[in-house]
Design a protein around this motif. Structure first.
Motif, PDB file in Angstrom:
ATOM      1  N   ARG A  31      34.364  37.126  37.706  1.00  0.00           N
ATOM      2  CA  ARG A  31      34.202  38.315  36.861  1.00  0.00           C
ATOM      3  C   ARG A  31      33.208  38.071  35.731  1.00  0.00           C
ATOM      4  N   LEU A  32      33.036  36.789  35.377  1.00  0.00           N
ATOM      5  CA  LEU A  32      32.046  36.429  34.359  1.00  0.00           C
ATOM      6  C   LEU A  32      30.672  36.189  34.998  1.00  0.00           C
ATOM      7  N   ASP A  33      30.498  36.667  36.225  1.00  0.00           N
ATOM      8  CA  ASP A  33      29.234  36.637  36.972  1.00  0.00           C
ATOM      9  C   ASP A  33      28.811  35.256  37.452  1.00  0.00           C
ATOM     10  N   PHE A  34      29.774  34.356  37.657  1.00  0.00           N
ATOM     11  CA  PHE A  34      29.452  33.081  38.281  1.00  0.00           C
ATOM     12  C   PHE A  34      29.399  33.288  39.784  1.00  0.00           C
ATOM     13  N   ILE A  35      28.550  32.547  40.453  1.00  0.00           N
ATOM     14  CA  ILE A  35      28.440  32.591  41.909  1.00  0.00           C
ATOM     15  C   ILE A  35      29.209  31.395  42.447  1.00  0.00           C
ATOM     16  N   GLU A  36      30.157  31.673  43.351  1.00  0.00           N
ATOM     17  CA  GLU A  36      31.051  30.632  43.862  1.00  0.00           C
ATOM     18  C   GLU A  36      30.627  30.185  45.249  1.00  0.00           C
ATOM     19  N   ARG A  37      30.614  28.870  45.421  1.00  0.00           N
ATOM     20  CA  ARG A  37      30.355  28.255  46.711  1.00  0.00           C
ATOM     21  C   ARG A  37      31.526  27.317  46.967  1.00  0.00           C
TER      22      ARG A  37
END
Length: 86
Positions: A31-37
């Motif tokens: 939600r804080l705009d991090f991109i998850e891998r």
């Protein structure tokens, strides 16, 4: 105050680092705009404008306290979320 606002406040207070659910922490970071891998148990999160890479792993469904502290320091350093002066 919504669910994620409460979680953000809980993380920023630093009083219950060992009691943060891992899935909720991942959702908050997204939600804080991090991109998850995801690579096995490792969740690697990046965000434009932030030099650090977050690498977190669950431990029995909870977040590791030292990783919550690292995330708190990043949130404060980069002023992420709707942080108001308290």
């Amino acid at each position: 105050m919504g669910k994620y606002d409460k979680l953000l406040h809980k993380i920023l207070s630093g009083t219950s680092d060992s009691n943060i659910r891992f899935s909720e922490l991942c959702q908050l970071l997204c939600r804080l705009d991090f991109i998850e891998r995801i690579n096995g148990d490792h969740h690697i999160l990046t965000k434009d404008g932030i030099n650090e890479i977050i690498n977190i792993q669950p431990k029995k469904g909870k977040s590791k306290p030292y990783q919550v502290k690292q995330i708190r320091n990043l949130i404060l350093k980069y002023k992420l979320g709707d942080i108001t002066n308290e």
